[in-house]
Design a protein around this motif. Sequence first.
Motif, PDB file in Angstrom:
ATOM      1  N   ARG A  88       6.130  30.676   6.710  1.00 52.41           N
ATOM      2  CA  ARG A  88       5.704  30.488   5.321  1.00 52.41           C
ATOM      3  C   ARG A  88       4.820  29.254   5.246  1.00 52.41           C
ATOM      4  O   ARG A  88       5.070  28.281   5.965  1.00 52.41           O
ATOM      5  CB  ARG A  88       6.908  30.251   4.410  1.00 52.41           C
ATOM      6  N   VAL A  89       3.843  29.301   4.368  1.00 51.13           N
ATOM      7  CA  VAL A  89       3.104  28.079   4.048  1.00 51.13           C
ATOM      8  C   VAL A  89       3.956  27.315   3.055  1.00 51.13           C
ATOM      9  O   VAL A  89       4.307  27.834   1.985  1.00 51.13           O
ATOM     10  CB  VAL A  89       1.727  28.417   3.433  1.00 51.13           C
ATOM     11  N   ALA A  90       4.359  26.114   3.411  1.00 48.60           N
ATOM     12  CA  ALA A  90       5.228  25.318   2.537  1.00 48.60           C
ATOM     13  C   ALA A  90       5.126  23.858   2.953  1.00 48.60           C
ATOM     14  O   ALA A  90       4.717  23.540   4.071  1.00 48.60           O
ATOM     15  CB  ALA A  90       6.679  25.795   2.648  1.00 48.60           C
ATOM     16  N   ASP A  91       5.518  23.000   2.034  1.00 48.48           N
ATOM     17  CA  ASP A  91       5.467  21.551   2.266  1.00 48.48           C
ATOM     18  C   ASP A  91       6.873  21.048   2.576  1.00 48.48           C
ATOM     19  O   ASP A  91       7.817  21.310   1.824  1.00 48.48           O
ATOM     20  CB  ASP A  91       4.917  20.878   1.004  1.00 48.48           C
ATOM     21  N   ALA A  92       6.981  20.315   3.687  1.00 49.36           N
ATOM     22  CA  ALA A  92       8.284  19.774   4.092  1.00 49.36           C
ATOM     23  C   ALA A  92       8.844  18.784   3.074  1.00 49.36           C
ATOM     24  O   ALA A  92      10.038  18.487   3.081  1.00 49.36           O
ATOM     25  CB  ALA A  92       8.150  19.078   5.447  1.00 49.36           C
ATOM     26  N   GLU A  93       7.973  18.266   2.224  1.00 49.81           N
ATOM     27  CA  GLU A  93       8.448  17.324   1.204  1.00 49.81           C
ATOM     28  C   GLU A  93       9.307  18.033   0.160  1.00 49.81           C
ATOM     29  O   GLU A  93      10.179  17.437  -0.463  1.00 49.81           O
ATOM     30  CB  GLU A  93       7.245  16.672   0.515  1.00 49.81           C
ATOM     31  N   ARG A  94       9.031  19.319  -0.039  1.00 47.86           N
ATOM     32  CA  ARG A  94       9.794  20.109  -1.018  1.00 47.86           C
ATOM     33  C   ARG A  94       9.960  21.507  -0.447  1.00 47.86           C
ATOM     34  O   ARG A  94       9.154  22.399  -0.715  1.00 47.86           O
ATOM     35  CB  ARG A  94       9.056  20.138  -2.356  1.00 47.86           C
ATOM     36  N   LEU A  95      10.999  21.692   0.323  1.00 48.08           N
ATOM     37  CA  LEU A  95      11.180  22.953   1.040  1.00 48.08           C
ATOM     38  C   LEU A  95      11.626  24.058   0.078  1.00 48.08           C
ATOM     39  O   LEU A  95      12.487  23.823  -0.782  1.00 48.08           O
ATOM     40  CB  LEU A  95      12.208  22.767   2.156  1.00 48.08           C
ATOM     41  N   PRO A  96      11.084  25.261   0.235  1.00 47.23           N
ATOM     42  CA  PRO A  96      11.403  26.354  -0.693  1.00 47.23           C
ATOM     43  C   PRO A  96      12.676  27.103  -0.281  1.00 47.23           C
ATOM     44  O   PRO A  96      12.686  28.337  -0.194  1.00 47.23           O
ATOM     45  CB  PRO A  96      10.166  27.250  -0.568  1.00 47.23           C
ATOM     46  N   PHE A  97      13.746  26.347  -0.006  1.00 45.18           N
ATOM     47  CA  PHE A  97      15.004  26.945   0.444  1.00 45.18           C
ATOM     48  C   PHE A  97      16.159  26.288  -0.313  1.00 45.18           C
ATOM     49  O   PHE A  97      16.079  25.120  -0.695  1.00 45.18           O
ATOM     50  CB  PHE A  97      15.194  26.727   1.955  1.00 45.18           C
ATOM     51  N   ASP A  98      17.237  27.065  -0.452  1.00 40.51           N
ATOM     52  CA  ASP A  98      18.428  26.538  -1.116  1.00 40.51           C
ATOM     53  C   ASP A  98      19.089  25.455  -0.263  1.00 40.51           C
ATOM     54  O   ASP A  98      18.868  25.379   0.945  1.00 40.51           O
ATOM     55  CB  ASP A  98      19.438  27.670  -1.341  1.00 40.51           C
ATOM     56  N   ASP A  99      19.950  24.688  -0.899  1.00 39.40           N
ATOM     57  CA  ASP A  99      20.746  23.694  -0.168  1.00 39.40           C
ATOM     58  C   ASP A  99      21.536  24.408   0.936  1.00 39.40           C
ATOM     59  O   ASP A  99      21.976  25.559   0.767  1.00 39.40           O
ATOM     60  CB  ASP A  99      21.756  23.016  -1.106  1.00 39.40           C
ATOM     61  N   ALA A 100      21.731  23.727   2.036  1.00 39.48           N
ATOM     62  CA  ALA A 100      22.603  24.197   3.127  1.00 39.48           C
ATOM     63  C   ALA A 100      22.198  25.576   3.661  1.00 39.48           C
ATOM     64  O   ALA A 100      23.039  26.385   4.034  1.00 39.48           O
ATOM     65  CB  ALA A 100      24.066  24.230   2.654  1.00 39.48           C
ATOM     66  N   SER A 101      20.901  25.844   3.718  1.00 40.96           N
ATOM     67  CA  SER A 101      20.431  27.174   4.144  1.00 40.96           C
ATOM     68  C   SER A 101      20.417  27.376   5.653  1.00 40.96           C
ATOM     69  O   SER A 101      20.335  28.506   6.118  1.00 40.96           O
ATOM     70  CB  SER A 101      18.997  27.413   3.657  1.00 40.96           C
ATOM     71  N   PHE A 102      20.426  26.277   6.425  1.00 35.52           N
ATOM     72  CA  PHE A 102      20.192  26.410   7.870  1.00 35.52           C
ATOM     73  C   PHE A 102      21.259  25.697   8.689  1.00 35.52           C
ATOM     74  O   PHE A 102      21.707  24.616   8.316  1.00 35.52           O
ATOM     75  CB  PHE A 102      18.812  25.838   8.233  1.00 35.52           C
ATOM     76  N   ASP A 103      21.625  26.305   9.829  1.00 34.81           N
ATOM     77  CA  ASP A 103      22.539  25.563  10.707  1.00 34.81           C
ATOM     78  C   ASP A 103      21.813  24.896  11.868  1.00 34.81           C
ATOM     79  O   ASP A 103      22.435  24.146  12.620  1.00 34.81           O
ATOM     80  CB  ASP A 103      23.745  26.386  11.186  1.00 34.81           C
ATOM     81  N   LEU A 104      20.508  25.114  11.982  1.00 35.51           N
ATOM     82  CA  LEU A 104      19.687  24.299  12.887  1.00 35.51           C
ATOM     83  C   LEU A 104      18.322  24.090  12.240  1.00 35.51           C
ATOM     84  O   LEU A 104      17.692  25.048  11.786  1.00 35.51           O
ATOM     85  CB  LEU A 104      19.492  25.003  14.245  1.00 35.51           C
ATOM     86  N   VAL A 105      17.901  22.841  12.217  1.00 36.29           N
ATOM     87  CA  VAL A 105      16.548  22.506  11.763  1.00 36.29           C
ATOM     88  C   VAL A 105      15.860  21.761  12.903  1.00 36.29           C
ATOM     89  O   VAL A 105      16.415  20.790  13.431  1.00 36.29           O
ATOM     90  CB  VAL A 105      16.561  21.637  10.489  1.00 36.29           C
ATOM     91  N   THR A 106      14.674  22.234  13.297  1.00 41.92           N
ATOM     92  CA  THR A 106      13.937  21.596  14.391  1.00 41.92           C
ATOM     93  C   THR A 106      12.642  20.985  13.871  1.00 41.92           C
ATOM     94  O   THR A 106      12.021  21.517  12.941  1.00 41.92           O
ATOM     95  CB  THR A 106      13.592  22.616  15.500  1.00 41.92           C
TER      96      THR A 106
END
Length: 203
Positions: A114-132
Amino acid sequence: MTLGQRFVRFATDVVVRHPALWRIFRGPIRRQFDRLAPRWESIRGPDFLAPLEAALDLLPAPPQRVLDVGTGTGAAARLAGARYPEADVVGIDVADRMVDEARRLTESTRVTYRVADAERLPFDDASFDLVTLNNMIPFFDELARVTAPGGHVAIAFSLGDRTPIYVPPERTIAELARRGFTHVASFRRDPGISLLARKGDHS
Ligand SMILES: C[S@@+](CC[C@H](N)C(=O)[O-])C[C@H]1O[C@@H](n2cnc3c(N)ncnc32)[C@H](O)[C@@H]1O
């Protein structure tokens, strides 16, 4: 370092201290990486993912939901997709030409972009169990928000302190600790470095 690389390093230093100033750098950095996108795969070193892989080797269990922030042409996202055959992986980048390249280079349907800005991620809280993050400016508040309790963040700089986007590990560890992460381990794969941190179960 080239002028462009020095500018990116300057932006990284400022934004890590004052994330609100990202709005000043966003346009120029997006344009810079859009310009680099067609050549990006050919200008990186051969082992540029080795530090990230060292951190992933220490994960206690395979993640199910993976986010690669500042994915560029998607190399780390594809790596995660290959390492974790059960996982859904999403890579985001602010530069749409990078995302176009990432989509072109990716076969797996479990790895999306997705095109998105890391400053404001378009995902809900606690969406991922790994972030790289591989050679990417960390936006610590957003990293903490989208990482699930008990999940991990892996941050790598493939040329160590010669990486244009670089944050010293002590700073990264302190910023993560302030947001409920425990430092699991640091790694050196010369010249690169990386670290793995785990979010507390109740944070
Ligand atoms: C040095 S490149 C690294 C790309 C990739 N991770 C790799 O290792 O090949 C940094 C990437 O982060 C992206 N980026 C920088 N700031 C960003 C932000 N705030 N949100 C999303 N992407 C960003 C750039 O567009 C660029 O593609």
